[in-house]
Scaffold this motif. Sequence first.
Motif, PDB file in Angstrom:
ATOM      1  N   CYS A  40       0.843  -1.617  -0.302  1.00  0.00           N
ATOM      2  CA  CYS A  40      -0.365  -0.372  -0.402  1.00  0.00           C
ATOM      3  C   CYS A  40       1.253   1.702  -0.068  1.00  0.00           C
ATOM      4  CB  CYS A  40      -0.780  -0.185   1.319  1.00  0.00           C
ATOM      5  SG  CYS A  40      -2.389  -1.692   0.875  1.00  0.00           S
ATOM      6  N   TRP A  41       1.972   1.158   0.512  1.00  0.00           N
ATOM      7  CA  TRP A  41       3.139   2.015   0.718  1.00  0.00           C
ATOM      8  C   TRP A  41       3.877   2.085  -0.832  1.00  0.00           C
ATOM      9  CZ3 TRP A  41       8.029   1.200   3.816  1.00  0.00           C
ATOM     10  CH2 TRP A  41       9.286   2.673   4.162  1.00  0.00           C
ATOM     11  N   PHE A  42       3.673   1.592  -1.429  1.00  0.00           N
ATOM     12  CA  PHE A  42       3.863   1.463  -2.374  1.00  0.00           C
ATOM     13  C   PHE A  42       3.158   2.504  -3.550  1.00  0.00           C
ATOM     14  CE2 PHE A  42       4.656   0.267  -6.715  1.00  0.00           C
ATOM     15  CZ  PHE A  42       5.932   0.904  -7.442  1.00  0.00           C
ATOM     16  N   ALA A  43       2.326   1.878  -3.476  1.00  0.00           N
ATOM     17  CA  ALA A  43       1.281   1.867  -4.594  1.00  0.00           C
ATOM     18  C   ALA A  43       0.551   3.418  -3.952  1.00  0.00           C
ATOM     19  CB  ALA A  43      -0.512   0.691  -4.401  1.00  0.00           C
ATOM     20  N   ALA A  44       0.285   4.263  -3.076  1.00  0.00           N
ATOM     21  CA  ALA A  44       0.048   5.243  -2.969  1.00  0.00           C
ATOM     22  C   ALA A  44       1.238   5.793  -3.366  1.00  0.00           C
ATOM     23  CB  ALA A  44       0.111   5.426  -0.850  1.00  0.00           C
ATOM     24  N   GLY A  45       3.247   5.716  -2.802  1.00  0.00           N
ATOM     25  CA  GLY A  45       3.964   6.925  -3.814  1.00  0.00           C
ATOM     26  C   GLY A  45       3.799   6.640  -4.376  1.00  0.00           C
ATOM     27  N   ALA A  46       3.427   5.687  -5.394  1.00  0.00           N
ATOM     28  CA  ALA A  46       3.897   6.100  -7.028  1.00  0.00           C
ATOM     29  C   ALA A  46       2.580   6.599  -7.317  1.00  0.00           C
ATOM     30  CB  ALA A  46       3.202   4.296  -7.839  1.00  0.00           C
ATOM     31  N   SER A  47       1.055   6.326  -7.131  1.00  0.00           N
ATOM     32  CA  SER A  47       0.435   7.078  -7.374  1.00  0.00           C
ATOM     33  C   SER A  47      -0.134   8.312  -6.806  1.00  0.00           C
ATOM     34  CB  SER A  47      -0.942   6.896  -6.717  1.00  0.00           C
ATOM     35  OG  SER A  47      -2.227   7.228  -7.547  1.00  0.00           O
ATOM     36  N   LEU A  48       0.778   8.766  -5.884  1.00  0.00           N
ATOM     37  CA  LEU A  48       0.921  10.789  -5.647  1.00  0.00           C
ATOM     38  C   LEU A  48       2.107  10.881  -6.924  1.00  0.00           C
ATOM     39  CD1 LEU A  48       0.634   9.848  -2.291  1.00  0.00           C
ATOM     40  CD2 LEU A  48      -1.067  11.488  -3.354  1.00  0.00           C
ATOM     41  N   TYR A  49       3.179  10.836  -6.640  1.00  0.00           N
ATOM     42  CA  TYR A  49       4.296  10.848  -8.151  1.00  0.00           C
ATOM     43  C   TYR A  49       3.885  11.028  -9.426  1.00  0.00           C
ATOM     44  CZ  TYR A  49       9.436  11.545  -9.429  1.00  0.00           C
ATOM     45  OH  TYR A  49      10.382  11.757 -10.160  1.00  0.00           O
ATOM     46  N   ALA A  50       3.087   9.894  -9.648  1.00  0.00           N
ATOM     47  CA  ALA A  50       2.691   9.744 -10.925  1.00  0.00           C
ATOM     48  C   ALA A  50       2.056  11.194 -11.244  1.00  0.00           C
ATOM     49  CB  ALA A  50       1.333   8.633 -11.333  1.00  0.00           C
ATOM     50  N   HIS A  51       1.003  11.160 -10.267  1.00  0.00           N
ATOM     51  CA  HIS A  51       0.748  12.543 -10.649  1.00  0.00           C
ATOM     52  C   HIS A  51       0.863  14.150 -10.044  1.00  0.00           C
ATOM     53  CE1 HIS A  51      -3.485   9.753 -10.766  1.00  0.00           C
ATOM     54  NE2 HIS A  51      -3.310   9.968 -11.890  1.00  0.00           N
ATOM     55  N   CYS A  52       1.889  14.147  -9.924  1.00  0.00           N
ATOM     56  CA  CYS A  52       2.388  15.080  -9.761  1.00  0.00           C
ATOM     57  C   CYS A  52       2.032  15.699  -8.425  1.00  0.00           C
ATOM     58  CB  CYS A  52       2.846  16.512 -10.744  1.00  0.00           C
ATOM     59  SG  CYS A  52       3.443  15.587 -11.729  1.00  0.00           S
ATOM     60  N   ALA A  53       1.357  14.961  -7.116  1.00  0.00           N
ATOM     61  CA  ALA A  53       0.412  15.031  -5.934  1.00  0.00           C
ATOM     62  C   ALA A  53       1.610  16.180  -5.108  1.00  0.00           C
ATOM     63  CB  ALA A  53      -0.315  13.750  -5.309  1.00  0.00           C
ATOM     64  N   ARG A  54       1.206  16.520  -3.510  1.00  0.00           N
ATOM     65  CA  ARG A  54       2.240  16.848  -2.965  1.00  0.00           C
ATOM     66  C   ARG A  54       2.057  15.990  -1.869  1.00  0.00           C
ATOM     67  NH1 ARG A  54       2.523  21.801  -0.066  1.00  0.00           N
ATOM     68  NH2 ARG A  54       1.424  22.319  -1.190  1.00  0.00           N
ATOM     69  N   GLY A  55       3.350  15.506  -1.905  1.00  0.00           N
ATOM     70  CA  GLY A  55       3.980  14.321  -0.819  1.00  0.00           C
ATOM     71  C   GLY A  55       4.624  12.690  -1.844  1.00  0.00           C
ATOM     72  N   GLY A  56       4.408  12.978  -3.028  1.00  0.00           N
ATOM     73  CA  GLY A  56       4.252  11.471  -3.980  1.00  0.00           C
ATOM     74  C   GLY A  56       6.002  11.278  -3.930  1.00  0.00           C
ATOM     75  N   ALA A  57       6.401  12.384  -3.486  1.00  0.00           N
ATOM     76  CA  ALA A  57       7.794  11.863  -4.027  1.00  0.00           C
ATOM     77  C   ALA A  57       8.603  11.681  -2.931  1.00  0.00           C
ATOM     78  CB  ALA A  57       8.566  13.187  -4.224  1.00  0.00           C
ATOM     79  N   ALA A  58       8.286  12.421  -1.537  1.00  0.00           N
ATOM     80  CA  ALA A  58       8.253  11.681  -0.807  1.00  0.00           C
ATOM     81  C   ALA A  58       8.401  10.491  -0.323  1.00  0.00           C
ATOM     82  CB  ALA A  58       8.230  12.517   0.990  1.00  0.00           C
ATOM     83  N   ALA A  59       7.074  10.394  -0.425  1.00  0.00           N
ATOM     84  CA  ALA A  59       6.691   8.616   0.176  1.00  0.00           C
ATOM     85  C   ALA A  59       6.708   7.224  -1.418  1.00  0.00           C
ATOM     86  CB  ALA A  59       5.210   8.530  -0.669  1.00  0.00           C
TER      87      ALA A  59
END
Length: 125
Positions: A40-59
């Motif tokens: 879930c950590w990976f899925a959330a981080g990858a999704s946030l990063y792909a959408h350039c959402a805040r915290g995506g790169a950190a997650a």
Amino acid sequence: MLVLVTVANYLWQVPYYLHFYGSHGRAPGGLWVPLVVTGCWFAAGASLYAHCARGGAAALGSFLVVEVLFYVVHNATGAAGRDLLSGDAVLTIASVLGYAATFAAVAFLVHMRRRARRRPDTARA
């Protein structure tokens, strides 16, 4: 590539678990918990990063660092390469996927670092 390798590595943990633990009736309880949490950590981080959402790169970055450290420690214990010669197909595939996931994580961390350096500093504007 990162998502493909990471998802394949996670999915292969099911036959790996059944092969080494489930078939012997001595399966350690609770091993699924860290698998689900980190998945879930990976899925959330990858999704946030792909959408350039805040915290995506950190997650995503923190997940990748922990994944790399996990495999560094695993291989430092003497497993490096030895697990590829085991003669057990399930273990060999798990090992290849683990090595591929590690290399993909390192490559993507480098990509993330380069991308962060290229972005203009909007905080000063």
